[in-house]
Scaffold this motif. Structure first.
Motif, short mmCIF file in Angstrom:
data_model
loop_
_atom_site.label_atom_id
_atom_site.label_comp_id
_atom_site.label_asym_id
_atom_site.label_seq_id
_atom_site.Cartn_x
_atom_site.Cartn_y
_atom_site.Cartn_z
N LEU A 222 0.83 -1.20 0.00
CA LEU A 222 0.00 0.00 0.00
C LEU A 222 0.87 1.25 0.00
N THR B 282 0.21 2.54 -3.61
CA THR B 282 -0.87 3.50 -3.46
C THR B 282 -0.37 4.88 -3.01
N GLN C 127 -0.06 8.18 -5.38
CA GLN C 127 -0.82 9.40 -5.11
C GLN C 127 0.09 10.62 -5.13
N SER D 32 -4.31 -2.29 -3.71
CA SER D 32 -3.46 -1.11 -3.89
C SER D 32 -3.69 -0.47 -5.25
N LYS D 33 -3.98 -1.28 -6.26
CA LYS D 33 -4.25 -0.75 -7.61
C LYS D 33 -5.66 -0.15 -7.70
N PHE E 155 -7.33 1.26 -5.32
CA PHE E 155 -7.30 2.56 -4.66
C PHE E 155 -6.85 3.66 -5.62
N ILE E 156 -5.85 3.37 -6.45
CA ILE E 156 -5.34 4.38 -7.37
C ILE E 156 -6.35 4.67 -8.48
N TYR F 282 -8.58 7.02 -6.91
CA TYR F 282 -7.92 8.31 -6.71
C TYR F 282 -7.87 9.11 -8.02
#
Length: 328
Positions: free
Chosen positions: A90, A94, A98, A144-145, A147-148, A151
């Motif tokens: 993460l 992530t 970000q 983790s992917k 989340f992006i 985002y």
């Protein structure tokens, strides 16, 4: 032609995409920390060794090279490792992504193609898997992917960032001339493992489970040639330049091959025995993962043209046979 920043451009898919963009006439700048990438795979003279979270470095690269778009590959990608070290994944995938996207936006870059993954789906409810399937990742890598991707949607709302996320299935193969190929340490992908066994670098190949709900009892996966993946990134960049809307796309072939089909094809192509041993199932391995590819075909005009089983394995064999120790 555009000036494009490629993070993770020393990696497997990144290096092939860099080559493809160079062939199209773009100026390509690579940023890679070489943690898993290889300097010898980078075919552009514009290379920076550094971290994607280094905002000052991103600003310098964007200004010096007049960057207009980015392709973001840089990430950790071992599913098993992510289960052991979720915070590490993460943080690297992530949090740093970000920070990277924020630095792009602050320096006026408003177009990005993001390297996502089919792991965002988890265990699919329907196969072939459409893009609007529920997203229930079963490992921290997939999370983790995802989340992006979320985002990027937020950054579009807040700052007008235009983005395309490409959800890969199973990348395979090598360049036609054998100059760049797949070299991971440790190696976890099926086709390189099969070919290492063919070269005698492994005593045998483990087949994890033979009781799946598939015709031959082994897992089925959608394998796409890395050259086709590179083409998908170029098409995504062009779509953003043309003002097409942001979104997420599967990148696959719509057809799957089983573990045993891969092994049998490799035996035929290499002329080697490739001994195998039966091993227990791995937790979290779905029976079948195959992409539905109608959306990317319709919106981006993408078709996998080099992903037949013969080309996948013969190109990979050419690379491994001539580079038995990778880039070393």
């Amino acid at each position: 032609m555009a000036s494009i920043l490629v993070t993770g451009g020393a990696g497997y898919i990144g290096s092939h995409t860099v080559r493809h963009l160079l062939e199209q006439g773009h100026e390509v700048v690579v940023l890679d920390n070489l943690q898993t990438g290889h300097r010898g795979a980078v075919l552009t003279p514009h290379f920076y060794e550094g971290d994607i979270a280094d905002a000052a470095l991103i600003a310098e690269i964007v200004r010096k090279h007049s960057i207009t778009a980015a392709v973001h590959f840089a990430a950790l990608s071992l599913v098993g490792e992510s289960m052991k070290f979720p915070t590490k994944y993460l943080e690297a995938n992530t949090v740093k992504s970000q920070q990277f996207v924020q630095a792009l936006v602050e320096n006026g870059v408003r177009r990005i193609v993001f390297s996502s993954t089919a792991a965002v789906y988890g265990v699919p409810e329907v196969v072939p898997i459409p893009e609007d399937s529920p997203k229930h990742p079963i490992n921290p890598y997939g999370l983790s992917k995802l989340f992006i991707e979320q985002y990027l949607q937020m950054m579009e709302t807040l700052h007008g960032l235009k983005w395309i996320a490409l959800r890969y299935f199973n990348a395979a193969g090598a360049s036609e001339d054998g100059r760049i190929g797949e070299a991971h340490d440790p190696e976890t992908h099926l086709i390189p493992l099969v070919l290492q066994a063919a070269l005698g670098q492994r005593e045998s190949l483990s087949i994890f489970g033979n009781d799946y709900d598939t015709p031959d009892g082994t897992c089925i996966r959608d394998y796409i040639h890395v050259r086709d993946l590179a083409d998908a990134h170029a098409l995504a960049l062009q779509a953003l330049a043309d003002g097409k809307p942001s979104g997420s796309y599967n990148v696959g072939t719509g057809k799957g091959y089983s573990v045993l089909e891969i092994i049998e094809a490799a035996r035929r192509i290499t002329g080697r025995e490739i001994p195998t041993v039966q091993a227990p199932r791995r937790e979290g391995d779905p029976d079948e993962l195959v992409a539905q590819v109608d959306k990317i075909r319709q919106d981006l005009g993408f078709t996998a043209r080099h992903s037949d089983l013969e080309t996948l394995i013969s190109s990979a064999w050419n690379w491994h046979a001539n580079h038995p120790h990778g880039y070393r």
